[in-house]
Design an enzyme around this catalytic site. Structure first.
Site, PDB file in Angstrom:
ATOM      1  N   LYS A  13     -25.410  15.075 -26.993  1.00  0.00           N
ATOM      2  CA  LYS A  13     -25.092  15.522 -25.635  1.00  0.00           C
ATOM      3  C   LYS A  13     -24.526  14.417 -24.759  1.00  0.00           C
ATOM      4  O   LYS A  13     -23.686  14.684 -23.911  1.00  0.00           O
ATOM      5  CB  LYS A  13     -26.278  16.233 -24.978  1.00  0.00           C
ATOM      6  CG  LYS A  13     -27.454  15.364 -24.637  1.00  0.00           C
ATOM      7  CD  LYS A  13     -28.593  16.230 -24.119  1.00  0.00           C
ATOM      8  CE  LYS A  13     -29.911  15.499 -24.212  1.00  0.00           C
ATOM      9  NZ  LYS A  13     -29.936  14.155 -23.593  1.00  0.00           N
ATOM     10  N   ARG A  88     -35.423  18.452 -17.485  1.00  0.00           N
ATOM     11  CA  ARG A  88     -35.978  18.366 -18.822  1.00  0.00           C
ATOM     12  C   ARG A  88     -37.276  19.148 -18.953  1.00  0.00           C
ATOM     13  O   ARG A  88     -37.870  19.178 -20.025  1.00  0.00           O
ATOM     14  CB  ARG A  88     -36.247  16.923 -19.154  1.00  0.00           C
ATOM     15  CG  ARG A  88     -35.788  16.553 -20.558  1.00  0.00           C
ATOM     16  CD  ARG A  88     -35.727  15.090 -20.604  1.00  0.00           C
ATOM     17  NE  ARG A  88     -35.505  14.447 -21.817  1.00  0.00           N
ATOM     18  CZ  ARG A  88     -34.437  13.671 -22.052  1.00  0.00           C
ATOM     19  NH1 ARG A  88     -33.454  13.599 -21.192  1.00  0.00           N
ATOM     20  NH2 ARG A  88     -34.368  12.981 -23.152  1.00  0.00           N
ATOM     21  N   ARG A 127     -28.256   6.479 -35.520  1.00  0.00           N
ATOM     22  CA  ARG A 127     -27.974   5.871 -34.210  1.00  0.00           C
ATOM     23  C   ARG A 127     -28.836   4.621 -34.014  1.00  0.00           C
ATOM     24  O   ARG A 127     -28.391   3.638 -33.435  1.00  0.00           O
ATOM     25  CB  ARG A 127     -28.237   6.877 -33.088  1.00  0.00           C
ATOM     26  CG  ARG A 127     -27.892   6.320 -31.708  1.00  0.00           C
ATOM     27  CD  ARG A 127     -27.934   7.393 -30.641  1.00  0.00           C
ATOM     28  NE  ARG A 127     -29.290   7.686 -30.223  1.00  0.00           N
ATOM     29  CZ  ARG A 127     -29.617   8.669 -29.384  1.00  0.00           C
ATOM     30  NH1 ARG A 127     -28.684   9.474 -28.920  1.00  0.00           N
ATOM     31  NH2 ARG A 127     -30.862   8.863 -29.041  1.00  0.00           N
ATOM     32  N   ARG A 133     -31.228   1.344 -30.123  1.00  0.00           N
ATOM     33  CA  ARG A 133     -31.991   1.808 -28.963  1.00  0.00           C
ATOM     34  C   ARG A 133     -33.479   1.679 -29.208  1.00  0.00           C
ATOM     35  O   ARG A 133     -33.970   2.043 -30.276  1.00  0.00           O
ATOM     36  CB  ARG A 133     -31.649   3.285 -28.684  1.00  0.00           C
ATOM     37  CG  ARG A 133     -30.791   3.470 -27.461  1.00  0.00           C
ATOM     38  CD  ARG A 133     -30.430   4.913 -27.259  1.00  0.00           C
ATOM     39  NE  ARG A 133     -31.559   5.768 -26.918  1.00  0.00           N
ATOM     40  CZ  ARG A 133     -31.421   6.975 -26.384  1.00  0.00           C
ATOM     41  NH1 ARG A 133     -30.221   7.441 -26.131  1.00  0.00           N
ATOM     42  NH2 ARG A 133     -32.473   7.691 -26.108  1.00  0.00           N
ATOM     43  N   ARG A 144     -40.365  12.402 -29.343  1.00  0.00           N
ATOM     44  CA  ARG A 144     -39.326  12.972 -28.470  1.00  0.00           C
ATOM     45  C   ARG A 144     -38.955  14.390 -28.895  1.00  0.00           C
ATOM     46  O   ARG A 144     -38.647  15.236 -28.057  1.00  0.00           O
ATOM     47  CB  ARG A 144     -38.102  12.062 -28.448  1.00  0.00           C
ATOM     48  CG  ARG A 144     -38.327  10.849 -27.532  1.00  0.00           C
ATOM     49  CD  ARG A 144     -37.431   9.685 -27.873  1.00  0.00           C
ATOM     50  NE  ARG A 144     -36.041   9.979 -27.716  1.00  0.00           N
ATOM     51  CZ  ARG A 144     -35.072   9.470 -28.492  1.00  0.00           C
ATOM     52  NH1 ARG A 144     -35.380   8.662 -29.475  1.00  0.00           N
ATOM     53  NH2 ARG A 144     -33.832   9.787 -28.273  1.00  0.00           N
TER      54      ARG A 144
HETATM   55  P1  AMP Z   1     -32.149  10.400 -23.065  1.00  0.00           P
HETATM   56  O1  AMP Z   1     -31.167   9.275 -23.105  1.00  0.00           O
HETATM   57  O2  AMP Z   1     -31.657  11.556 -22.254  1.00  0.00           O
HETATM   58  O3  AMP Z   1     -32.587  10.818 -24.437  1.00  0.00           O
HETATM   59  O4  AMP Z   1     -33.445   9.855 -22.310  1.00  0.00           O
HETATM   60  C1  AMP Z   1     -34.181   8.745 -22.806  1.00  0.00           C
HETATM   61  C2  AMP Z   1     -35.568   8.720 -22.200  1.00  0.00           C
HETATM   62  O5  AMP Z   1     -35.487   8.598 -20.769  1.00  0.00           O
HETATM   63  C3  AMP Z   1     -36.414   9.957 -22.433  1.00  0.00           C
HETATM   64  O6  AMP Z   1     -37.050   9.943 -23.684  1.00  0.00           O
HETATM   65  C4  AMP Z   1     -37.398   9.855 -21.271  1.00  0.00           C
HETATM   66  O7  AMP Z   1     -38.389   8.873 -21.504  1.00  0.00           O
HETATM   67  C5  AMP Z   1     -36.509   9.353 -20.148  1.00  0.00           C
HETATM   68  N1  AMP Z   1     -35.874  10.489 -19.433  1.00  0.00           N
HETATM   69  C6  AMP Z   1     -34.555  10.811 -19.395  1.00  0.00           C
HETATM   70  N2  AMP Z   1     -34.333  11.894 -18.649  1.00  0.00           N
HETATM   71  C7  AMP Z   1     -35.548  12.298 -18.194  1.00  0.00           C
HETATM   72  C8  AMP Z   1     -35.998  13.382 -17.377  1.00  0.00           C
HETATM   73  N3  AMP Z   1     -35.132  14.298 -16.883  1.00  0.00           N
HETATM   74  N4  AMP Z   1     -37.325  13.464 -17.127  1.00  0.00           N
HETATM   75  C9  AMP Z   1     -38.197  12.556 -17.601  1.00  0.00           C
HETATM   76  N5  AMP Z   1     -37.844  11.540 -18.391  1.00  0.00           N
HETATM   77  C10 AMP Z   1     -36.536  11.390 -18.694  1.00  0.00           C
END
Ligand code: AMP
Length: 191
Positions: A13, A88, A127, A133, A144
């Site tokens: 995404k 989320r 990745r 990461r 996750r």
């Molecule tokens: P992502 O890059 O979108 O996979 O986000 C990486 C991490 O950031 C997630 O596993 C959460 O720990 C935190 N995170 C990102 N977006 C949110 C959100 N909308 N609400 C809470 N935590 C978030």
């Protein structure tokens, strides 16, 4: 144009969000990227979210909602945006609805990037090798995925019920998937 993109970890995404946002000339706003930048800079926000992100859990809603409201209030977001990784959970959906309602705004569409579960883990482990990461370790990935199933997947039905959902298959080359999303959004929105 106010769009959301939702999808499981590893669905691609982030990559697709940038392409869609560019196509519509709006900023792609990724909460994950904002949190990662905060961690990298060592800011108080970064200190607050570092361990949470590394565990694969969600950052508390109050923190996330405030970061998003602040970002959406910046000048470059006045004409629209694409949110990647927010909302989320259903509580964040309610907060976003209230925010938009107060501005007299509404969502135009929600893209769901659909990728079978067995492909996701593979993609994430790849990745991890490429990008390094901190939250792409196997234990964190598993957590996750659980968080996605429990907290985020219910959004799919919620947005479907509101007739906002545009479901797109996320398996294939990046360009192929991008074309698919563009075609689906154009069919839905007429632009
Ligand atoms: P992502 O890059 O979108 O996979 O986000 C990486 C991490 O950031 C997630 O596993 C959460 O720990 C935190 N995170 C990102 N977006 C949110 C959100 N909308 N609400 C809470 N935590 C978030």
């Amino acid at each position: 144009m106010r769009l959301l993109i939702i999808g499981a970890p590893g669905s691609g995404k982030g990559t697709q969000a940038d392409a869609i946002a560019q196509h519509y000339g709006v900023p792609a706003i990724s909460t994950g990227n904002m949190f990662r930048a905060a961690v990298a800079s060592g800011s108080p926000l970064g200190e607050q979210v570092k361990a949470i992100m590394e565990s694969g859990a969600l950052v508390p809603d109050e923190v996330t909602d405030a970061v998003v409201a602040d970002r959406l209030g910046q000048p470059d977001a006045a004409g629209g945006w694409l949110l990647d990784g927010y909302p989320r959970n259903l509580a964040q959906v309610a907060t976003l609805d209230a925010y938009l309602g107060a501005q007299g705004q509404a969502l135009d569409a929600v893209v769901l990037l659909d990728v079978p579960a067995d492909l996701l883990i593979d993609r994430l482990l790849k990745r991890a090798q490429i990008e390094g990461r901190a939250d792409d370790t196997e234990a964190t990935i598993r957590h996750r995925m659980d968080v996605y199933q429990d907290s985020t997947a219910p959004l799919i039905q919620a947005f479907q019920a509101r007739d906002l959902l545009v479901r797109v298959g996320g398996v294939g080359e990046v360009d192929e998937v991008r074309e698919r999303i563009a075609a689906a959004l154009t069919a839905r929105l007429g632009r």
